[in-house]
Motif scaffolding. Sequence first.
Motif, PDB file in Angstrom:
ATOM      1  N   LEU A   1       1.404  -1.725  -4.210  1.00 22.28           N
ATOM      2  CA  LEU A   1       0.672  -2.178  -3.045  1.00 22.28           C
ATOM      3  C   LEU A   1       1.515  -2.100  -1.785  1.00 22.28           C
ATOM      4  N   TRP A   4       0.984   1.189  -0.159  1.00 22.61           N
ATOM      5  CA  TRP A   4      -0.311   1.246   0.507  1.00 22.61           C
ATOM      6  C   TRP A   4      -0.248   0.524   1.848  1.00 22.61           C
ATOM      7  N   SER A  10      -4.847   5.525   0.887  1.00 29.27           N
ATOM      8  CA  SER A  10      -5.675   4.894  -0.141  1.00 29.27           C
ATOM      9  C   SER A  10      -5.283   5.315  -1.554  1.00 29.27           C
ATOM     10  N   LYS A  13      -3.355   2.539  -3.194  1.00 30.93           N
ATOM     11  CA  LYS A  13      -4.211   1.422  -3.574  1.00 30.93           C
ATOM     12  C   LYS A  13      -5.017   1.790  -4.828  1.00 30.93           C
ATOM     13  N   LYS A  17      -5.018  -0.040  -8.516  1.00 24.92           N
ATOM     14  CA  LYS A  17      -6.235  -0.498  -9.181  1.00 24.92           C
ATOM     15  C   LYS A  17      -6.361   0.076 -10.591  1.00 24.92           C
ATOM     16  N   LYS A  45      -1.281  -9.017  -5.858  1.00 26.76           N
ATOM     17  CA  LYS A  45      -2.665  -8.980  -5.388  1.00 26.76           C
ATOM     18  C   LYS A  45      -2.940 -10.152  -4.451  1.00 26.76           C
ATOM     19  N   SER A  48      -1.521  -9.252  -1.095  1.00 25.35           N
ATOM     20  CA  SER A  48      -2.295  -8.233  -0.386  1.00 25.35           C
ATOM     21  C   SER A  48      -3.637  -8.760   0.103  1.00 25.35           C
TER      22      SER A  48
END
Length: 165
Positions: A1, A4, A10, A13, A17, A45, A48
């Motif tokens: 993260l 990102w 993206s 990211k 995920k 998470k 972020s």
Amino acid sequence: LDWWKQTKKSKYKLRFKERYRKIKAYNRKGYFNCTHMKALLDAEKCVSMGSSEAEVRSAYDLAVSTASRYGYIHYAAIANERAGTYFLGKGDSDWGEYFIERASQRYEEWGATKKVKMMKSIYPFLKFSTMASSDSDLGNLKGRVRFDKTVEQQHNAPLLPINPT
């Protein structure tokens, strides 16, 4: 993260995920050797998503304790370091220094002396740290480590469910 956030690409990211989904699925199946990774990713998470500092601290504490419980000292070190950099970035030097000092101790316990040396050059307060290794709680970090196996044997073992059926 972090990648990102720094680049706003993206693809980073998306990678997070994808990997998070895999680890979450393993965790649901009861594989003990990914629980600490899920806890660390949950903490990342929280950061972020802009969660409160109390929630972030709680998430990182869980990541550290989970990694410690299962004997993954290096992941406990990483979680402490990530928490420390988060709090230092927020201007909270008390929590930041606390987590960085614990990270340094964990890296030292793991044998990552070059990492400890690098951290001491980045964080001057580590040179004068009051948390001596003998005064810390490093003794309980062995967790469920199997002392009769080498590190390579432990990490090359197949995934095993916690509750085999």
